[in-house]
Design an enzyme around this catalytic site. Structure first.
Site, PDB file in Angstrom:
ATOM      1  N   HIS A  59      30.464  68.796  12.704  1.00 33.53           N
ATOM      2  CA  HIS A  59      31.274  67.431  12.742  1.00 33.53           C
ATOM      3  C   HIS A  59      32.340  67.728  13.777  1.00 33.53           C
ATOM      4  CE1 HIS A  59      32.222  63.572  10.573  1.00 33.53           C
ATOM      5  NE2 HIS A  59      33.097  63.736  11.696  1.00 33.53           N
ATOM      6  N   ARG A  63      35.274  64.108  22.486  1.00 34.68           N
ATOM      7  CA  ARG A  63      36.331  62.805  23.061  1.00 34.68           C
ATOM      8  C   ARG A  63      35.601  62.443  24.451  1.00 34.68           C
ATOM      9  NH1 ARG A  63      37.663  60.725  18.477  1.00 34.68           N
ATOM     10  NH2 ARG A  63      39.614  61.654  17.569  1.00 34.68           N
ATOM     11  N   ASP A 306      35.452  67.933  11.003  1.00 33.97           N
ATOM     12  CA  ASP A 306      35.710  66.723  11.690  1.00 33.97           C
ATOM     13  C   ASP A 306      37.215  66.716  12.574  1.00 33.97           C
ATOM     14  OD1 ASP A 306      36.028  63.824  11.902  1.00 33.97           O
ATOM     15  OD2 ASP A 306      36.776  63.363   9.898  1.00 33.97           O
TER      16      ASP A 306
END
Length: 431
Positions: A59, A63, A306
């Site tokens: 995860h 971008r 994340d």
């Protein structure tokens, strides 16, 4: 190949065990044992250091394309290598969204070009992450990127029919749907965990049941369809119990926890510092303890960062306007050592399982998360567990510095990372 193309890691504690020598050559582990001799090999003195399989992140937000002001495939994979990762799964909420074979192949090719770690794109479940129409799941799987993990992360696939169809579709090629469990109607305008602190601060609360209700639905759907579902960034004690129950039924359910949810609590929001604003939100101390226990007993399968970079203007503002997310690739292993190893909840072999073997297995990522043994790919990380130092985002390889650990002392330091025998990090420095 000459002897100088070989690397001898001398005296490393493999998986935290007794010191051994490990010889790398031709991209693989050639020999593991005591007293290994290879004249002319490059020697890495590793006394006291721990050698693990290269870490795998299920995860990561890189971008690119679209938000290169916060991170790129290059800067994100450099940060990953610095953190000991040899493979990352890049989430689909880019601009344009990674919902076609063309976009996932672009991200995959950039990862191959830069070579700091393997990049496995995650495909969107629905077109544009809008939750209305399935994306090109089969085409993304058949592409050069070989997508096996699909997620609308950042948004929940809240339509039960769409979720069922996605689970049915990916079953055909042993894919997995990774769900961002957040019932949208229960979290409209939510700013932080719903509880005592939110009531005292007057901030709109984000109830635990918003996460737990989606998990309950989706484990039932996965069981009904006979498919694989993975729960992203699980954050509450109730979510732990639901996953534990689903696994007791023998259902094909896996789950991840982030480093920050193993350490930080909603009490930090009293500072109104947006660095602590994240999705899902920081929860209570009781939730943190439940997550640690669940990671220790295997109910939670793995740690996933994340990693969510943001430019400073998206964080250096008032709480309500700030973006949600934290960077995590360069601090994940230190936080896991602090919360799980130094507390006695996990040993280093179990860290290898939770941060390398299991995430690679869930993502069906060949060549990663393998044993440290002869014949295996030389994807490795060497860390100094005795190191203690303050986190300084100014030294990050990531393009963004939105870390909640700035100035905090954390243990452990990655000294070397090898990707198929090639050093990407040496003495803490990128190569």
């Amino acid at each position: 190949m000459t002897a100088s193309d070989k690397t001898l890691i001398r005296g490393a504690r493999v998986l935290g065990g007794e010191p051994q020598d490990v010889l790398l050559a031709e991209g693989t582990i050639q020999e593991v044992g005591r007293g290994v001799q290879t004249p002319g090999a490059q020697v890495v003195e590793a006394e006291g250091a721990v050698l693990l399989p290269g870490l795998v992140d299920l995860h990561t937000h890189l971008r690119e394309p679209g938000r290169e002001d916060s991170e790129t495939v290059l800067t994100g994979t450099r940060a990953a290598a610095r953190g000991g990762y040899t493979a990352v799964h890049a989430m689909a909420n880019t601009f344009p969204v990674a919902d076609t074979a063309g976009v996932v192949e672009q991200v995959w090719r950039l990862g191959k070009e830069y070579g700091y770690c393997d990049v496995r794109p995650v495909g969107a479940v629905t077109v544009g992450l809008e939750g209305k129409q399935l994306a090109e799941l089969g085409a993304m799987h058949e592409s050069a990127a070989g997508v096996r993990v699909f997620s609308d992360d950042g948004k929940c696939v809240d339509d039960a029919v769409i979720m069922r169809r996605a689970l049915e579709y990916v079953k055909a090629f042993d894919g997995v749907v990774a769900q961002h469990a957040q019932e949208p109607r229960l979290t409209e305008g939510a700013q932080m965990n719903e509880g005592v602190v939110s009531a005292e601060l007057g901030l709109a609360g984000w109830p635990a049941v918003a996460e737990e209700s989606i998990i309950a639905r989706d484990v039932l759907l996965a069981a009904h369809v006979g498919s694989r579902v993975h729960i992203c960034h699980l954050s509450t004690a109730g979510s732990v119990e639901l996953v534990r129950w689903a696994k007791s039924k023998g259902w094909n359910v896996t789950a991840e926890v982030t480093p920050h949810h193993l350490l930080l609590t909603d009490e930090l929001v009293r500072s109104y510092d947006p660095v602590y604003k994240v999705n899902p939100p920081l929860r209570t101390e009781a939730d943190v303890m439940a997550l640690r226990e669940a990671l220790a007993d295997g109910t939670i399968d793995c740690v996933a960062t994340d990693h969510a970079p943001h430019p400073h203007e998206d964080k250096d503002c008032e709480w309500g306007a700030a973006a949600m997310g934290m960077v995590g690739l360069e601090t994940a292993l230190s936080v896991v050592q602090h919360t799980m190893v130094d507390t006695g909840l996990l040993d280093w072999s179990q860290v290898a399982d939770r941060m390398a073997h299991r995430p690679a297995e869930i993502g069906r990522l060949a060549g990663h998360g393998r044993p440290v043994a002869p014949g295996e790919p030389a994807n490795l990380v060497l860390l100094d567990p005795a190191y203690r130092g303050q986190v300084d985002p100014a030294g990050f390889a990531s393009r963004s510095g939105n870390t909640p650990y700035k100035g905090r002392e954390l243990p452990g330091r990655v000294s070397h990372t090898w990707l198929r025998g090639r050093a990407t990090v040496v003495d803490g420095n990128l190569q």
